[in-house]
Design an enzyme around this catalytic site. Structure first.
Site, PDB file in Angstrom:
ATOM      1  N   PRO A 104       0.831  -1.214   0.000  1.00 45.91           N
ATOM      2  CA  PRO A 104       0.000   0.000   0.000  1.00 45.91           C
ATOM      3  C   PRO A 104       0.862   1.259   0.000  1.00 45.91           C
ATOM      4  O   PRO A 104       1.851   1.350   0.716  1.00 45.91           O
ATOM      5  CB  PRO A 104      -0.804  -0.108   1.293  1.00 45.91           C
ATOM      6  CG  PRO A 104      -0.127  -1.132   2.124  1.00 45.91           C
ATOM      7  CD  PRO A 104       0.687  -1.994   1.219  1.00 45.91           C
ATOM      8  N   GLU A 105       0.486   2.187  -0.858  1.00 48.83           N
ATOM      9  CA  GLU A 105       1.172   3.471  -0.907  1.00 48.83           C
ATOM     10  C   GLU A 105       0.265   4.538  -0.293  1.00 48.83           C
ATOM     11  O   GLU A 105      -0.780   4.224   0.251  1.00 48.83           O
ATOM     12  CB  GLU A 105       1.514   3.824  -2.360  1.00 48.83           C
ATOM     13  CG  GLU A 105       2.438   2.792  -3.004  1.00 48.83           C
ATOM     14  CD  GLU A 105       2.886   3.201  -4.397  1.00 48.83           C
ATOM     15  OE1 GLU A 105       2.890   4.409  -4.695  1.00 48.83           O
ATOM     16  OE2 GLU A 105       3.228   2.320  -5.186  1.00 48.83           O
TER      17      GLU A 105
END
Ligand SMILES: [Zn+2]
Length: 296
Positions: free
Chosen positions: A2-3
Site C-alpha cells: 500500500p502506498e
C-alpha cells in the site's frame, strides 16, 4: 504494497468506523518481528485508551489516543470503575502507529469471526467488535508513542507530505541529487508515502524518464512533476474512497481501487497517448515503466 492513497483510504475507513470507540483489552501474538515497541508497552498504552481518530502520516496509520492517566504512578486517588475506566476529555496523549508493510491488514469484525492465521494483534473494543492486525509476510510494524516533553507532537514521518509540499519546498528536495529521479521520488526521507506506482505515473505526467538524474530536471519539469504527483495522488485517493468498507471488513477482502494507470504495470502495451509500447526497466532494484516517446 500500500502506498499513500491506499493508506489514506484505509485510515479514512478506520476513522469512520472506530473513532470514538474504546480499546478494552489487547492480545499480542508471539512474533516479535512485527513489534517495534515491546509488547508490554503496546498493551499498556492501548488498553483502556479512547480512539480519538485514525489518520495517515506518510505510509503509516496513526491512531491518536487518549490513554487513561496511570493513576498509581501519578499518586492520584481516584479508583477505576470498570464501566468508566476512560477519561472523557479528548486530549491526545498517546499514539498507536501501524505500518502495513507488504501485506498487513487491519480488520474490524465480531469476536466470533474466524481467527485468521498470521493474526498478530487483537484489540477488543467497547462496541463489542474486534480490530485485528493480520500480516502473513510480517513486514508490517506496530509501535506506540507517548506524547511527552520529548515528543510533544508524537509520531512524524521522516519525509515531507507530498500533498502538503509546495513547489518551492519540492524542488530543493531533488535538484542537487545525482540519483535517478525515480529513486529520489521513492526515498522516504525526502517525500513520505510515494511508492513505485505513483512515482512512475507522476513521471509520465511530467514527461520525464525515470532514469534521468534528479539534478538534470529543469524548473518547468519539476513544476510538471510536482503537479502530476499531487494530481495522481488525489485522483487515487478519490477513487479509493468507494472500496474502503470492503477493505477493512472482517472478511479480509482487498478493496484497493484500480487506478487507471498510464504506464505502471503496462509493459509492452500501447501508450494511452501515443500508442508507443510502454517500456519496463529496473532502476535501483525496482521496476520502472515509461513511454519512450512521451517521456524524455
Ligand atoms: Zn507515449
Amino acid at each position: 504494497m500500500p502506498e499513500l492513497p491506499e493508506v489514506e483510504t484505509i485510515a479514512r475507513g478506520l476513522d469512520k468506523r472506530i473513532a470514538g470507540d474504546v480499546i478494552e483489552s489487547v492480545w499480542i501474538g508471539d512474533k516479535p518481528q512485527v513489534l517495534k515497541s515491546p509488547a508490554a508497552e503496546i498493551a499498556a498504552v492501548l488498553e483502556h485508551s479512547h480512539i480519538i481518530h485514525v489518520r495517515r502520516a506518510g505510509k503509516h496509520l496513526v491512531f491518536d489516543l487518549s490513554a487513561p492517566p496511570r493513576l498509581a504512578s501519578q499518586g492520584a486517588t481516584r479508583t477505576w470503575d470498570s464501566n468508566k475506566s476512560v477519561q472523557t476529555s479528548d486530549t491526545i496523549n498517546a499514539q498507536w502507529i501501524v505500518h502495513l508493510g507488504m501485506t498487513g491488514q487491519l480488520l474490524i469484525g465480531p469476536p466470533e469471526a474466524e481467527m485468521l492465521k498470521h493474526t498478530h494483534a487483537v484489540l477488543k473494543l467497547q462496541s463489542g467488535r474486534e480490530l485485528r492486525f493480520v500480516d502473513f509476510r510480517r513486514f508490517g510494524r506496530l509501535s506506540v508513542v507517548r506524547l511527552d516533553q520529548e515528543k510533544p507532537d508524537g509520531f512524524g514521518a521522516a519525509g515531507l507530505e507530498p500533498l502538503e509540499t509546495d513547489l518551492e519546498h519540492f524542488i530543493p528536495l531533488f535538484n542537487k541529487r545525482k540519483t535517478p529521479i525515480k529513486s529520489a521520488l521513492l526515498n522516504q526521507k525526502l517525500l513520505s508515502g510515494v511508492g513505485n506506482i505513483y512515482a512512475d505515473e507522476s513521471l509520465f505526467r511530467a514527461k520525464v524518464r525515470p532514469r534521468r538524474r534528479a539534478s538534470s530536471l529543469t524548473r518547468a519539469e519539476f513544476q510538471k512533476l510536482h503537479k502530476g504527483l499531487q494530481q495522481v495522488l488525489r485522483e487515487a485517493i478519490k477513487a479509493g474512497g468507494s472500496s474502503v468498507s470492503d477493505y477493512v471488513d472482517a472478511e479480509g477482502r482487498e478493496g484497493f481501487f484500480q487506478l487507471k494507470h498510464y504506464v505502471y504495470g503496462r509493459e509492452g502495451k500501447p501508450c494511452r497517448v501515443c500508442k508507443t509500447p510502454i517500456k519496463r526497466v529496473i532502476i535501483a532494484g525496482r521496476s520502472s515503466h515509461y513511454c519512450p516517446h512521451c517521456q524524455k
